[in-house]
Design an enzyme around this catalytic site. Structure first.
Site, PDB file in Angstrom:
ATOM      1  N   GLU A   1      48.687   5.176  38.028  1.00 41.44           N
ATOM      2  CA  GLU A   1      49.869   6.001  37.805  1.00 41.44           C
ATOM      3  C   GLU A   1      50.944   5.808  38.878  1.00 41.44           C
ATOM      4  O   GLU A   1      52.140   5.741  38.564  1.00 41.44           O
ATOM      5  CB  GLU A   1      49.483   7.487  37.737  1.00 41.44           C
ATOM      6  CG  GLU A   1      48.690   7.871  36.510  1.00 41.44           C
ATOM      7  CD  GLU A   1      47.193   7.753  36.709  1.00 41.44           C
ATOM      8  OE1 GLU A   1      46.442   8.194  35.820  1.00 41.44           O
ATOM      9  OE2 GLU A   1      46.777   7.230  37.763  1.00 41.44           O
TER      10      GLU A   1
ATOM     11  N   HIS B   1      42.472  18.889  33.979  1.00 48.30           N
ATOM     12  CA  HIS B   1      43.484  18.187  33.198  1.00 48.30           C
ATOM     13  C   HIS B   1      44.588  19.113  32.672  1.00 48.30           C
ATOM     14  O   HIS B   1      45.522  18.646  32.033  1.00 48.30           O
ATOM     15  CB  HIS B   1      42.829  17.468  32.016  1.00 48.30           C
ATOM     16  CG  HIS B   1      42.118  16.210  32.404  1.00 48.30           C
ATOM     17  ND1 HIS B   1      41.139  16.176  33.378  1.00 48.30           N
ATOM     18  CD2 HIS B   1      42.249  14.933  31.965  1.00 48.30           C
ATOM     19  CE1 HIS B   1      40.690  14.937  33.508  1.00 48.30           C
ATOM     20  NE2 HIS B   1      41.354  14.163  32.662  1.00 48.30           N
TER      21      HIS B   1
END
Length: 718
Positions: free
Chosen positions: A435, A497
């Site tokens: 990322e 998450h």
């Protein structure tokens, strides 16, 4: 004849040494005058920078944005005076007075290089490792543009990306991610000079950084070359030529340098890293370097003349390129027209047939809707390219039948290759689970120009990308960051998450446009807005399916203005405003219907983008959120921070300021109190109708766990 050649060689070396020392002295003078800065890197890296800028780098100081210039990134941005010295000496529009005002208010020589602020600065650097990742993105953009537009004997895009990186850069995780990606992609026109001086800010690198760096990068798939003496210009020259000859691997040249070179007492110590040398040490360094004067900011005329040859050299190179472009226009007029469009940033979604949905359609997640809109736009905007951090099936960001950006080795594509095409012309970039590097790379792609890049991952992982997102916004880059799974409604994956504070933190970044669409139509409009913006845009999208909103009663419907009246109650001015974003807007609509049955006039406002709404004229903002209506309920399944500006002094904020839980998404939302009943009750309490509110809350408690629902979501006056 031999004596004449020897004399010429000596004269040439003497001039080289004079020019190199000019960089060193100008840099330490500027740092000393500012009484702030980093003199060590410019003094130590001056030789290799001189070789690169006078013998290899293709640039035109009179046109810093010439499309086919080589790119140079100073990833070690703390050594900014090295770059400013080179820019001034080679003839960029950076007068000596700007050098004299290094790090001062209003100067074009800030402490770390800033894109758009100083001519010739390609990217904003300073946070270590970011420039490393930016360079990888630039090389990706160059490779894609070359694959799409170059034709035999007609090369429009054919240049190198260089960077100067430091020990600190290579320690950072983002550099490791980016290096792995670059090696896999075989970006042979990416060449990095590693300023290996063995000193960091706090001490010798042997305290923390002792791996075999050459072997590490060879394992990544890089070509490496050790230059034992960074002051040996011939060896630096040879290493750069070897790197240019390496077509299938990026190159890391490990150049042994000496921080603060020439400083009698501070060379090779951390004292030269981040502080001025001091007046006495500056004078001693000048003496050690054989400098002819102790006067500050003295530039030997012969050195300046030599450096300024870059102006004529650059103009000639650009003129030759322009001739190639003119010939290209004649032979390939359609391709040339598209080239002009993408290089000029003249892209528009207007020709695209964006998908549309009706309230009677089945519920659809905004990630799916946004993916359909992206693909519709990609048909008409040829330079939209990007990808995800190994999450295309989850983020719905694959460009269908647009090919994969991969090195082509002539072998058939595997079954996983989108569209059956693997080459640098593919528009789908597989960033892998990287990322941070993905964020830095798409920034570099946008900074390169000619492409409109996007990235994609889950919203909670924006934390891994935050430094890159911040710099993308700081640089004002046209880049689109896509984030899905935008709330606790994602469900079973649980609190690891489920984003809570991410939206609040991202909205706080100056220059970043955050859009959280409320349904499929808003998601499509969000993409249309994003591709038009001349700055960084972030889309926050749902995993779960949500209903298509009825906008038949909406006023100024759409995302472009940031907020709008989605549904107005009947019977005059509203008594209460229900304001929401994303999937929670549907809760507001349902609450409006319940309140209408109780005779209450309610306005529902969809507020997909705080920033876009803030950009509207005050009259429009007052029209949507009239100050006279003080009874307000805001609803978002995220942190409450920041919502007070819309709730006002008498309003109620419904949000969540604790971590979520693992359960199916619908159940999670109910358990945490994100229901129409809770929104309805909050509005009723504001209107003093406590008994009605209690009945609504009783309905809420029947659906959810009262022990959790009563404490988990935040609900209170702002």
């Amino acid at each position: 004849m031999a004596n004449k050649s020897s004399s010429l060689a000596k004269a040439g070396k003497d001039l080289d040494d004079l020019c190199i020392n000019t960089i060193r002295v100008l840099s330490m003078d500027a740092v000393q005058k500012a009484n702030s800065g980093h003199p060590g890197l410019p003094m130590g890296a001056a030789s290799m920078a001189y070789v690169l800028w006078t013998r290899f780098l293709r640039y035109n100081p009179r046109d810093p944005l010439w499309p086919d210039r080589d790119r140079f990134v100073l990833s070690a941005g703390h050594g900014s005076m090295l770059l400013y010295s080179l820019l001034h000496l080679t003839g960029y529009d950076l007068p000596l007075d700007e050098i004299k005002h290094f790090r001062q208010w209003g100067s074009r020589t800030p402490g770390h290089p800033e894109r758009g602020h100083t001519p010739g600065v390609e990217v904003t650097t300073g946070p270590l490792g970011q420039g490393f990742g930016n360079g990888v993105g630039m090389a990706i953009a160059e490779a894609w543009l070359a694959a799409r537009y170059n034709r035999p004997d007609h090369n429009l895009m054919d240049h190198y990306t260089y960077a100067l990186v430091s020990d600190g850069d290579l320690m950072e995780g983002v550099a490791a991610e980016a290096a792995s990606l670059a090696g896999h992609l075989r970006l042979g026109k990416l060449i990095y000079l590693y300023d290996q001086n063995h000193i960091s800010l706090a001490g010798a690198t042997e305290l923390t950084f002792t791996e075999d760096i050459a072997q590490r990068f060879e394992a990544y798939g890089w070509h490496t070359r050790i230059v034992p003496d960074g002051n040996n210009t011939d060896d630096v020259d040879a290493a750069l030529r070897e790197a240019q000859a390496e077509k299938n691997r990026p190159s890391l040249l490990l150049v042994r340098t000496h921080i603060g070179y020439g400083s009698p007492h501070k060379q090779d110590t951390f004292h030269a890293h981040g502080s001025p040398l001091g007046e006495e040490e500056v004078a001693a360094a000048k003496k050690a370097l054989g400098w002819s004067t102790t006067n500050s900011f003295f530039l030997p005329p012969e050195a300046v003349t030599h450096f300024r040859q870059a102006v004529e050299r650059g103009a000639k190179a650009q003129q030759e390129w322009q001739q190639r472009l003119d010939a290209y226009r004649t032979v390939f007029p359609a391709e040339a027209a598209e080239w002009d469009q993408v290089m000029g940033g003249q892209v528009s979604p207007d020709a695209a047939q964006l998908p549309q949905w009706k309230p009677s359609d089945k519920p659809v997640s905004t990630r799916v809707a946004a993916g359909q809109a992206l693909n519709a736009l990609a048909q008409h905007i040829p330079n939209i390219i990007g990808g995800s951090a190994d999450l295309n099936p989850s983020t719905n960001t694959a460009l269908k039948e647009r090919g994969d950006f991969q090195p082509s080795d002539g072998t058939p594509a595997t079954a996983g290759a989108v569209g059956g095409m693997w080459s640098y012309a593919g528009r789908n970039i597989a960033f892998g689970v990287r990322e941070h590097a993905m964020g830095a790379a798409v920034n570099g792609m946008a900074a390169h120009g000619g492409v409109l890049p996007f990235s994609a991952t889950f919203l909670v992982f924006s934390d891994y990308m935050k430094p890159a997102i911040r710099l993308g916004a700081l640089m004002g880059l046209r880049v689109i960051y896509v984030f899905t799974h935008d709330s606790i409604a994602l469900g079973e994956d649980g609190p690891t998450h489920q984003p809570i504070g991410q939206l609040a933190g991202l909205r706080a970044i100056p220059g970043l446009t955050v859009i959280r669409p409320a349904d499929a139509n808003e998601a499509a409009e969000a993409w249309a807005v994003a591709v038009k913006r001349n700055s960084a845009t972030l889309l926050a999208l749902t995993r779960q399916n949500i209903s298509i909103l009825d906008r038949s009663r909406a006023q100024d419907a759409g995302v472009a203005r940031g907020g709008y009246i989605l549904s107005e109650g009947e019977g005059g001015n509203p008594q209460v405003l229900l304001i929401g974003t994303g999937s929670e807007v549907e809760l507001c609509v349902k609450a409006q219907a319940r309140l209408r049955d109780l005779g209450i006039r309610v306005r529902v406002v969809s507020l997909p983008s705080w920033k876009l709404f803030a950009e509207q004229e005050s009259a429009y903002r007052e029209q949507v959120l009239p100050a006279a209506v003080r009874k307000r309920v805001t609803v978002e399944a995220g942190a409450t921070l920041g919502w007070e500006r819309f709730a006002g002094e008498e309003g109620t904020i419904i949000g969540i300021d604790r971590f979520g839980a693992s359960a199916p998404g619908e159940e999670t939302m109910k358990r945490f109190g994100f229901t129409a009943e809770r929104v309805t009750a909050a509005a009723l309490r504001l209107l003093g109708r406590q008994e009605d509110a209690a009945r609504e809350e009783a309905g809420q408690h029947e659906q959810g766990d009262t022990s959790v629902a009563a404490t988990a979501p935040t609900e209170g006056h702002s």
